[in-house]
Scaffold this active site. Structure first.
Site, short mmCIF file in Angstrom:
data_model
loop_
_atom_site.label_atom_id
_atom_site.label_comp_id
_atom_site.label_asym_id
_atom_site.label_seq_id
_atom_site.Cartn_x
_atom_site.Cartn_y
_atom_site.Cartn_z
N VAL A 190 -2.86 -7.56 -2.06
CA VAL A 190 -2.23 -8.18 -0.89
C VAL A 190 -3.06 -9.30 -0.27
CG1 VAL A 190 -0.82 -6.18 -0.27
CG2 VAL A 190 -3.15 -6.38 0.64
N GLY B 45 0.82 -1.21 0.00
CA GLY B 45 0.00 0.00 0.00
C GLY B 45 0.86 1.26 0.00
N TYR C 216 -13.72 -3.42 9.70
CA TYR C 216 -12.38 -2.82 9.77
C TYR C 216 -11.81 -2.94 11.18
CZ TYR C 216 -8.85 0.95 9.61
OH TYR C 216 -7.69 1.70 9.70
N ASN D 241 1.26 -2.59 5.36
CA ASN D 241 0.52 -1.32 5.55
C ASN D 241 -0.81 -1.25 4.81
OD1 ASN D 241 0.31 1.84 5.81
ND2 ASN D 241 0.35 1.40 3.60
N ALA E 139 -12.67 -4.99 13.60
CA ALA E 139 -12.40 -6.38 13.97
C ALA E 139 -11.12 -6.88 13.30
CB ALA E 139 -13.59 -7.27 13.56
N ALA E 140 -10.92 -6.50 12.05
CA ALA E 140 -9.69 -6.91 11.35
C ALA E 140 -8.46 -6.32 12.03
CB ALA E 140 -9.76 -6.48 9.89
N LYS E 141 -8.54 -5.04 12.43
CA LYS E 141 -7.38 -4.39 13.06
C LYS E 141 -7.10 -4.98 14.45
CE LYS E 141 -6.20 -1.55 9.73
NZ LYS E 141 -4.92 -1.72 9.00
N ILE F 139 -5.16 9.97 11.10
CA ILE F 139 -4.04 10.51 10.32
C ILE F 139 -4.62 11.13 9.05
CG2 ILE F 139 -1.85 9.93 9.19
CD1 ILE F 139 -1.83 9.34 12.25
N1 LIG Z 1 -5.48 7.29 7.88
C1 LIG Z 1 -5.75 6.92 9.12
O1 LIG Z 1 -6.31 7.71 9.92
C2 LIG Z 1 -5.40 5.54 9.62
C3 LIG Z 1 -5.54 5.28 10.98
C4 LIG Z 1 -5.22 4.03 11.46
C5 LIG Z 1 -4.76 3.05 10.60
N2 LIG Z 1 -4.62 3.33 9.27
C6 LIG Z 1 -4.13 2.26 8.43
O2 LIG Z 1 -2.96 2.69 7.74
C7 LIG Z 1 -2.88 2.03 6.48
C8 LIG Z 1 -2.74 3.05 5.38
O3 LIG Z 1 -3.83 3.95 5.46
P1 LIG Z 1 -3.93 5.28 4.56
O4 LIG Z 1 -4.71 6.25 5.35
O5 LIG Z 1 -2.59 5.64 4.04
O6 LIG Z 1 -4.86 4.72 3.38
P2 LIG Z 1 -4.98 5.16 1.85
O7 LIG Z 1 -6.33 4.73 1.42
O8 LIG Z 1 -4.59 6.59 1.68
O9 LIG Z 1 -3.85 4.25 1.12
C9 LIG Z 1 -3.97 2.85 1.09
C10 LIG Z 1 -3.12 2.29 -0.02
O10 LIG Z 1 -3.29 0.85 0.00
C11 LIG Z 1 -3.55 0.40 -1.32
N3 LIG Z 1 -4.38 -0.81 -1.28
C12 LIG Z 1 -5.68 -0.91 -0.88
N4 LIG Z 1 -6.11 -2.18 -1.01
C13 LIG Z 1 -5.07 -2.90 -1.50
C14 LIG Z 1 -4.91 -4.26 -1.86
N5 LIG Z 1 -5.91 -5.14 -1.73
N6 LIG Z 1 -3.70 -4.66 -2.32
C15 LIG Z 1 -2.69 -3.77 -2.46
N7 LIG Z 1 -2.79 -2.47 -2.15
C16 LIG Z 1 -3.97 -2.03 -1.67
C17 LIG Z 1 -4.28 1.57 -2.00
O11 LIG Z 1 -4.21 1.47 -3.41
C18 LIG Z 1 -3.54 2.76 -1.42
O12 LIG Z 1 -2.40 3.09 -2.18
C19 LIG Z 1 -4.14 1.17 6.38
O13 LIG Z 1 -3.86 -0.14 6.81
C20 LIG Z 1 -5.09 1.85 7.34
O14 LIG Z 1 -6.08 0.98 7.81
C21 LIG Z 1 -4.93 4.56 8.77
#
Ligand SMILES: NC(=O)c1ccc[n+]([C@@H]2O[C@H](COP(=O)([O-])OP(=O)(O)OC[C@H]3O[C@@H](n4cnc5c(N)ncnc54)[C@H](O)[C@@H]3O)[C@@H](O)[C@H]2O)c1
Length: 248
Positions: free
Chosen positions: A63, A12, A155, A89, A157-159, A188
Site C-alpha cells: 500500500v 490489509g 507509528y 486499514n 506520529a503516522a497515526k 484490539i
Molecule cells: N490491534 C490494535 O490494537 C490496533 C489498535 C489501533 C490501530 N490499529 C490499526 O489497525 C490496523 C490493522 O491492525 P491489525 O491489528 O489488524 O494488524 P495485523 O498486523 O494483524 O494485520 C495487518 C495486515 O496488514 C497487512 N499489511 C502490512 N503492511 C502492508 C503493506 N505495506 N501493504 C499491504 N498490506 C500490508 C498485513 O499483511 C496484515 O494482513 C493497522 O492500521 C493498525 O495500526 C490496530
C-alpha cells in the site's frame, strides 16, 4: 445494513481488523476487494466471503508504493468496475523506543501507515467525485492521540498524521457529498498486539476502563456504520473504539 452492489476495498484485509471488516462487508453483500502484501492471507479472506455467497477478490499490493497502488486500483476496476468504499486499514506497528529507530525504519513506518492513505485516497477520489458517491474510512489509533505508549513514536506520529489527513480529505471531498472519516481503536486483540507479550498486554488491559482489549469485530461495526447511509451527514469525524481509554 446492506451494501448490495457497493464495491468495497479493504487494505490489509488478510488478517486481524482488516479481515473482520472485509468479512462484515461480505455478510452485507458488498463486492469486496481484499488488498494485502500477504496474498495467501488475502485469498483466505476472499475465499470465506465467496463461500458465504458474496463476490470477493484478493489483490497483492504494497500500500505504500505508488505504482502498486495504481496497479491494484486498476485490477479492482477491471473486476468490479469502480470503488465505492475505501477502508485504509493496512498498517505496521512495533514496540520500540525512539532512540532505537533507524531513519530507514522511520521512513518505512511513515510510508506504510500514513503515505498509503494519501496514495489510495488520491487514486480513488476522482472516480468517486465523477459518480457523486464515495466513503473513505481510515484506520487511526489511540497512539495518534496519546503518543506511543507501547507502539513506537514513528507509528504514533503516522497515526496522528492519519487523523489530520482524514480531516483535510473530508474538507476536500465534502462539496461532492463524499464522506471521509477515521476510526481510532485503542487496544484490539490481533496478531499486532499479541507481539507485545502477555505482561505488557495485561498492564494495558488494566488501564482500560472496560478492563479488557476490544475485538476486531468491535472495530468492524463502527466502520460499517460510517460507510452506511445512516452516517451520510458525518464527515471529518474520528470515532474512538477503546473501551473508555480516551474520552475526548
Ligand atoms: N490491534 C490494535 O490494537 C490496533 C489498535 C489501533 C490501530 N490499529 C490499526 O489497525 C490496523 C490493522 O491492525 P491489525 O491489528 O489488524 O494488524 P495485523 O498486523 O494483524 O494485520 C495487518 C495486515 O496488514 C497487512 N499489511 C502490512 N503492511 C502492508 C503493506 N505495506 N501493504 C499491504 N498490506 C500490508 C498485513 O499483511 C496484515 O494482513 C493497522 O492500521 C493498525 O495500526 C490496530
Amino acid at each position: 445494513m446492506d451494501f448490495i452492489d457497493k464495491v468495497t476495498v479493504v487494505t490489509g484485509g488478510g488478517q486481524g481488523i482488516g479481515r473482520a471488516i472485509a468479512l462484515a462487508f461480505g455478510r452485507c453483500e458488498a463486492d469486496v476487494a481484499i488488498v494485502d502484501l500477504n496474498i495467501d492471507a488475502a485469498r483466505s479472506t476472499a475465499g470465506e466471503i465467496q463461500r458465504n455467497g458474496a463476490r470477493a477478490i484478493a489483490v497483492q499490493s504494497d500500500v505504500s508504493v505508488e505504482a502498486e497502488v495504481k496497479s491494484a486500483v486498476s485490477q479492482i476496476n477491471g473486476a468490479f468496475g469502480r470503488v465505492d468504499i475505501l477502508v485504509n486499514n493496512a498498517g505496521i506497528c512495533r514496540k520500540v523506543t525512539v532512540m532505537d529507530i533507524s531513519s530507514e525504519e522511520w521512513d518505512r513506518f511513515l510510508a506504510v501507515n500514513l503515505k498509503s492513505v494519501f496514495l489510495w485516497s488520491r487514486e480513488v477520489l476522482p472516480g468517486m467525485i465523477e459518480r457523486g458517491y464515495g466513503k473513505i474510512i481510515n484506520m487511526a489509533s489511540s497512539a495518534g492521540k496519546l503518543g506511543g505508549v507501547v507502539a513506537g513514536s514513528h507509528y504514533a506520529a503516522a497515526k496522528a498524521g492519519v487523523i489530520c489527513l482524514t480531516k483535510s480529505l473530508a474538507r476536500y471531498a465534502a462539496p461532492h457529498r463524499i464522506c471521509v472519516n477515521a476510526v481510532c481503536p485503542g487496544t484490539i486483540e490481533t496478531e499486532l498486539t499479541s507481539a507485545w507479550g502477555e505482561e505488557t498486554k495485561a498492564a494495558f488491559a488494566a488501564a482500560v476502563p472496560f478492563g479488557e482489549f476490544g475485538t476486531p469485530e468491535d472495530v468492524a461495526g463502527a466502520v460499517l456504520f460510517l460507510a452506511s447511509d445512516s452516517a451520510k451527514y458525518i464527515t471529518g469525524e474520528i470515532v474512538d473504539i477503546n473501551g473508555g481509554l480516551i474520552m475526548d
